[in-house]
Design a protein around this motif. Structure first.
Motif, PDB file in Angstrom:
ATOM      1  N   THR A 116       0.817  -1.210   0.000  1.00 19.74           N
ATOM      2  CA  THR A 116       0.000   0.000   0.000  1.00 19.74           C
ATOM      3  C   THR A 116       0.851   1.261   0.000  1.00 19.74           C
ATOM      4  N   ASP A 117       2.003   1.222   0.639  1.00 25.65           N
ATOM      5  CA  ASP A 117       2.821   2.431   0.738  1.00 25.65           C
ATOM      6  C   ASP A 117       4.282   2.062   1.000  1.00 25.65           C
ATOM      7  N   SER A 118       5.101   3.067   1.290  1.00 27.62           N
ATOM      8  CA  SER A 118       6.532   2.803   1.446  1.00 27.62           C
ATOM      9  C   SER A 118       6.826   1.888   2.628  1.00 27.62           C
ATOM     10  N   ARG A 144       2.880   3.167 -12.377  1.00 27.93           N
ATOM     11  CA  ARG A 144       3.626   4.391 -12.147  1.00 27.93           C
ATOM     12  C   ARG A 144       3.834   4.614 -10.640  1.00 27.93           C
ATOM     13  N   LEU A 148       7.418   4.671  -8.553  1.00 24.82           N
ATOM     14  CA  LEU A 148       7.863   5.793  -7.712  1.00 24.82           C
ATOM     15  C   LEU A 148       8.240   5.295  -6.315  1.00 24.82           C
ATOM     16  N   LEU A 149       7.407   4.407  -5.763  1.00 20.49           N
ATOM     17  CA  LEU A 149       7.708   3.858  -4.434  1.00 20.49           C
ATOM     18  C   LEU A 149       9.028   3.091  -4.435  1.00 20.49           C
ATOM     19  N   ASP A 194       7.784  12.724 -17.899  1.00 25.76           N
ATOM     20  CA  ASP A 194       8.193  13.081 -16.532  1.00 25.76           C
ATOM     21  C   ASP A 194       8.785  11.878 -15.814  1.00 25.76           C
ATOM     22  N   SER A 458      -5.581  -0.240  -1.819  1.00 25.63           N
ATOM     23  CA  SER A 458      -5.190   0.753  -2.820  1.00 25.63           C
ATOM     24  C   SER A 458      -3.733   1.098  -2.567  1.00 25.63           C
ATOM     25  N   MET A 459      -3.085   1.644  -3.603  1.00 24.92           N
ATOM     26  CA  MET A 459      -1.674   1.949  -3.469  1.00 24.92           C
ATOM     27  C   MET A 459      -1.461   3.454  -3.377  1.00 24.92           C
ATOM     28  N   ALA A 460      -0.674   3.855  -2.391  1.00 21.75           N
ATOM     29  CA  ALA A 460      -0.384   5.276  -2.241  1.00 21.75           C
ATOM     30  C   ALA A 460       0.398   5.761  -3.446  1.00 21.75           C
ATOM     31  N   GLY A 461       0.018   6.909  -3.969  1.00 19.86           N
ATOM     32  CA  GLY A 461       0.713   7.428  -5.144  1.00 19.86           C
ATOM     33  C   GLY A 461       0.498   8.913  -5.264  1.00 19.86           C
ATOM     34  N   THR A 462       0.505   9.373  -6.500  1.00 18.79           N
ATOM     35  CA  THR A 462       0.380  10.810  -6.704  1.00 18.79           C
ATOM     36  C   THR A 462      -1.060  11.284  -6.609  1.00 18.79           C
ATOM     37  N   GLY A 463      -2.014  10.358  -6.809  1.00 13.63           N
ATOM     38  CA  GLY A 463      -3.419  10.737  -6.762  1.00 13.63           C
ATOM     39  C   GLY A 463      -3.827  11.683  -7.878  1.00 13.63           C
ATOM     40  N   LEU A 464      -3.017  11.721  -8.955  1.00 17.44           N
ATOM     41  CA  LEU A 464      -3.346  12.621 -10.065  1.00 17.44           C
ATOM     42  C   LEU A 464      -4.578  12.129 -10.815  1.00 17.44           C
ATOM     43  N   LYS A 465      -5.405  13.064 -11.232  1.00 18.96           N
ATOM     44  CA  LYS A 465      -6.607  12.704 -11.989  1.00 18.96           C
ATOM     45  C   LYS A 465      -6.466  13.225 -13.415  1.00 18.96           C
TER      46      LYS A 465
ATOM     47  N   GLY B  72      -8.073  12.608  -3.278  1.00 22.52           N
ATOM     48  CA  GLY B  72      -7.013  13.057  -4.163  1.00 22.52           C
ATOM     49  C   GLY B  72      -5.657  13.010  -3.492  1.00 22.52           C
ATOM     50  N   GLY B  73      -5.561  12.390  -2.359  1.00 19.07           N
ATOM     51  CA  GLY B  73      -4.321  12.387  -1.594  1.00 19.07           C
ATOM     52  C   GLY B  73      -3.457  11.199  -1.928  1.00 19.07           C
ATOM     53  N   LEU B  74      -3.370  10.259  -1.031  1.00 20.76           N
ATOM     54  CA  LEU B  74      -2.622   9.034  -1.229  1.00 20.76           C
ATOM     55  C   LEU B  74      -1.189   9.286  -1.618  1.00 20.76           C
ATOM     56  N   MET B  75      -0.545  10.218  -0.948  1.00 19.77           N
ATOM     57  CA  MET B  75       0.827  10.523  -1.309  1.00 19.77           C
ATOM     58  C   MET B  75       1.712   9.320  -1.055  1.00 19.77           C
ATOM     59  N   GLY B  76       2.377   8.858  -2.112  1.00 20.90           N
ATOM     60  CA  GLY B  76       3.134   7.626  -1.995  1.00 20.90           C
ATOM     61  C   GLY B  76       4.480   7.774  -1.333  1.00 20.90           C
ATOM     62  N   LEU B  79       9.142  10.639  -4.271  1.00 25.66           N
ATOM     63  CA  LEU B  79       9.069  10.729  -5.726  1.00 25.66           C
ATOM     64  C   LEU B  79       7.651  10.973  -6.218  1.00 25.66           C
ATOM     65  N   ALA B  80       6.679  10.410  -5.515  1.00 25.50           N
ATOM     66  CA  ALA B  80       5.292  10.659  -5.891  1.00 25.50           C
ATOM     67  C   ALA B  80       4.981  12.145  -5.747  1.00 25.50           C
ATOM     68  N   LYS B  84       3.944  14.667  -8.657  1.00 23.22           N
ATOM     69  CA  LYS B  84       2.746  15.497  -8.568  1.00 23.22           C
ATOM     70  C   LYS B  84       3.101  16.977  -8.778  1.00 23.22           C
ATOM     71  N   GLN B  86       5.581  18.027 -10.620  1.00 23.68           N
ATOM     72  CA  GLN B  86       5.823  18.164 -12.060  1.00 23.68           C
ATOM     73  C   GLN B  86       4.505  18.369 -12.787  1.00 23.68           C
TER      74      GLN B  86
END
Lengths: 620, 129
Positions: A116-118, A144, A148-149, A194, A458-465, B72-76, B79-80, B84, B86
């Motif tokens: 899920t995260d680091s 992706r 990153l993780l 990127d 779910s996997m922690a990430g950038t959460g970009l939409k 919209g969070g879930l900061m990994g 690098l994540a 974000k 970028q």
């Protein structure tokens, strides 16, 4: 020292001499009956000229590492600490690489390491020396965020990433084909660019993007299609990366390929060699400097059966041998219980040992491009490369891989091949050992682990939409599914009623007369989960069954088939079949009550489904 | 808080709203990844930090399933966050300035030791500092 020329003692033989012998043994059948064709219609000849006699062809480039390929084991157990234990066991017992499969991967099925995260990632890698292993990421739609993780983790450990073997395996188009959704093109290009820059800034020098064909193979594609899709995907990634600000020469060096190998040994060898040829050609026409392709091979999920799972050990052996001989840089063997659920430690050890035997005992990796010069393999390699290039061009004509997925072109190409193959399987023209041929109705069920991914994973990430492109998800199938559905129905019937669906085999005459067809028939029925009770036609009513099949030789049919059928009718048979082709007796027997003649070449899947339903009392 | 954003605008040439969002993403990384007690202590010392992290980084629910995603969070991880940033329109040089300024500002407000403790509690961050 004089040179011995042992061959000089044998008479010189020409192709025509051989041909004459073949014609004689064919006894009038045309020579063409010895030819076979692949799913792409590529003709396989019964014999080829030696490779050096064939027209000059460009040599297929071979593996990047001369002595051995990387032995990769899958890490896909949902529970992080179980996955860690298994991974350590694999690494101290022969594995040199790990494929980290997370639940979003196209190959995860219902499993995948639930990172899920680091912090959970650190638990997963506890005790693993990351700079000593080859790590391949298989994150699918989470690719992706997983990448990153992982890069963070290498950084945390202050490892020099330029010296680590890490394949990020980003394959957004594969995830698109699998899930039906992908970030819209411009945004995807930008993020891809990127990501390349981020990886570069972290000193990562390995492959970032990966053209992965497993999703197409699982949907039923042919070999040439697989090659064509891999190429078209690679080109699409080059284009996206260029749009994202990465020069094609830099991008090309960091794209890897993942193709499948299956139980068709020679075709698999040729396919893998053709992948390298096509890559070289792609760089040439793109005016990029020649560079080796990083090629990973996984044994095909499509060929794995749930029934008689031990046959999968043979399939895995053949496929990984083909992958190694064909020149894969790294190979993953799916454990033999892969199709049944989550493989246990034993199945994983077997998968590992298959490769260890090839590498350490047979030393298969020591010969560079062992099939070079074989007329058969060389011809097949080049035929496949040509056909693959044709598919690639067809995809490009649609506007590239992303467009061809979006407009359904990829789907229609695959469908055509799959439908034809399924018919061959149903007719047993393509036999499946342990499934459609030589089934064991009374086999013990195999063992798999009961471990699942948490529902809220779910996997922690950038959460970009972003906006999304959509396509029809490619459904994944296995070759044996049709037969397995019948076997499953039989198991349920057994559980509910205490007996499998059964029919009566009415044996006519002496054992010498009926044994052949009775055995053939009971094997056929077993492939559909149907058991048999045998006896003479007079014993039918005592069996208390509804359906009967008369079995014997043609000669015995001449003498007694009609009487046997009449006996069965008198004793109340609701459905009567006869094993074999009836010849001149057809009208007579049909009039007497035979509803079905069962012989080789029929669509046995529909036949078995019909009998099974009847025997289970589902239909009349 | 506003003085930090102003500094970043000045040093990077970013538009004020972008600088604010970028700072929010940075703080959100700290909030989601750092040691909870230490982060609370740090954010208490920097008025507005918690709100900004909440606004631009989401609620930071880890493994929070659908709700976490919707936030919209879930900061990994580091690098994540960079990724974000970028996507928000920053280049690597601007990201470096952002990191440096935020760190410096935090040290001014909360003291060097606390900032170091928080940074050390974020997995992976040491590789970048």
């Amino acid at each position: 020292m004089t040179n011995l020329n042992l061959a000089s003692e044998f008479p010189a033989l020409e192709r025509e001499d051989w041909r004459a012998l073949v014609e004689a043994s064919l006894k009038g059948r045309p020579f063409e009956t010895l030819r076979k064709a692949t799913a792409d219609g590529i003709v396989i000849e019964p014999v080829y000229a030696a490779g050096h006699e064939a027209p000059a062809l460009p040599a297929a480039p071979s593996r990047n590492t001369p002595d051995a390929w990387t032995l990769v084991q899958r890490a896909d157990m949902p529970d992080v600490s179980s996955a860690n234990t298994q991974m350590l066991d694999d690494l101290v017992n022969g594995a040199t690489g790990i494929s980290l499969v997370t639940p979003g991967s196209i190959s995860a099925g219902a499993s995948g390491v639930a990172i899920t995260d680091s912090r959970s990632l650190q638990r997963f890698f506890d005790g693993v020396e990351l700079d000593l292993i080859d790590l391949r990421l298989d994150g699918g739609r989470n690719g992706r965020d997983l990448a990153l993780l992982i890069l963070d983790e290498y950084k945390r450990r202050r490892l020099d990433l330029s010296r680590c073997r890490l394949t990020l395996g980003l394959d957004p188009l594969g995830a698109f084909a699998h899930g039906g959704k992908v970030t819209e093109r411009d945004e995807l290009s930008r993020r891809f660019g990127d990501m390349f820059n981020l990886a570069g800034d972290a000193d990562h020098a390995g492959p970032v993007a990966q053209a992965d064909t497993r999703v197409y193979h699982g949907a039923g594609c042919s070999e040439a299609q697989e090659l064509g899709f891999a190429l078209a995907t690679s080109v699409e990634y080059l284009r996206m990366l260029e749009a994202g600000g990465i020069a094609p020469a830099d991008a090309a060096a960091r794209i890897s390929m993942l193709v499948t190998a299956d139980a068709d040994q020679f075709v698999s060898i040729a396919k893998i060699r053709a992948a390298r040829l096509l890559w070289a050609r792609l760089l040439e026409v793109s005016e990029l400097a020649p560079a080796p392709l990083t090629l990973h091979v996984e044994t095909a999920a499509r060929m794995m059966s749930r029934r008689d799972p031990h046959v999968n050990l043979l399939r895995g052996t053949t496929a990984s041998f083909a992958a190694g001989i064909g020149g894969a840089d790294s190979v993953t063997v799916l454990p033999f219980t892969h199709a049944m659920g989550l493989p246990d430690s034993f199945a994983r050890r077997m998968a590992r040992n298959i490769q260890s035997l090839l590498l350490e005992e047979s030393r298969v990796g020591r010969v560079r491009d062992a099939t070079a010069g074989s007329g058969h393999v060389e011809a097949l390699t080049h035929d496949l490369a040509r056909a693959g290039w044709g598919i690639f061009q067809a995809i490009e004509a649609q506007g590239g891989m992303m467009a061809a997925l979006g407009n359904g072109k990829v789907h229609s190409l695959i469908d055509k091949v799959r439908v034809a193959r399924n018919l061959d399987i149903a007719r047993r023209k393509t036999p499946l050992t342990g499934v459609s041929e030589f089934p064991n109705l009374h086999e013990a069920p195999g063992k798999v682990l009961d471990m699942s991914v948490p529902a809220d994973w779910s996997m922690a990430g950038t959460g970009l939409k972003s906006g999304m492109e959509t396509c029809e998800p490619l459904q994944q199938h296995r070759l044996s599914e049709g037969f397995e559905a019948l076997r499953d129905a039989s198991d349920i019937h057994l559980k509910e009623t205490g007996a499998r669906p059964r029919i009566f085999l009415a044996e006519l005459g002496k054992p010498a007369d009926f044994t052949l067809r009775a055995t053939w028939m009971s094997n056929l029925l077993a492939s559909g989960g149907i058991d048999v009770v045998t006896g003479s036609p007079e014993e039918f009513s005592a069996s208390k069954l509804d359906i009967a099949c008369v079995c014997s030789s043609d000669a015995a049919y001449e003498d007694g088939a009609l009487i046997a059928v009449q006996t069965l009718v008198q004793q109340g048979a609701r459905r009567i079949m006869l094993a074999g082709k009836p010849g001149q007796l057809e009208d007579q027997l049909t009039a007497a009550g035979v509803q079905q003649f069962v012989h080789a070449g029929q669509n046995v899947l529909t036949l078995l489904d019909d009998i099974s339903r009847l025997a289970r009392g589902e239909a009349s | 808080m506003q003085d930090l954003i102003d500094r970043i605008v000045e040093k990077t040439g970013l538009a004020p709203d972008v600088a604010e969002k970028a700072t929010g993403i940075m703080l959100s990384l700290v909030k989601t990844q750092g040691d909870k007690a230490k982060v609370t202590q740090l954010f208490d010392a920097i008025p507005g930090a918690g709100e900004l992290a909440q606004l631009h980084g989401g609620d930071g629910a880890r493994g929070g399933g659908l709700l976490g995603m919707l936030g919209g969070g879930l900061m990994g991880g580091p690098l994540a966050a960079v990724s974000k940033l970028q996507a928000t329109g920053l280049n690597m040089d601007q990201i470096k300035v952002l990191g440096k300024e935020t760190l410096g500002y935090a040290k001014e407000k909360a003291g060097e030791d606390l900032v170091k403790d928080v940074a050390n509690s974020i997995p992976g961050i040491s590789g970048y500092l």
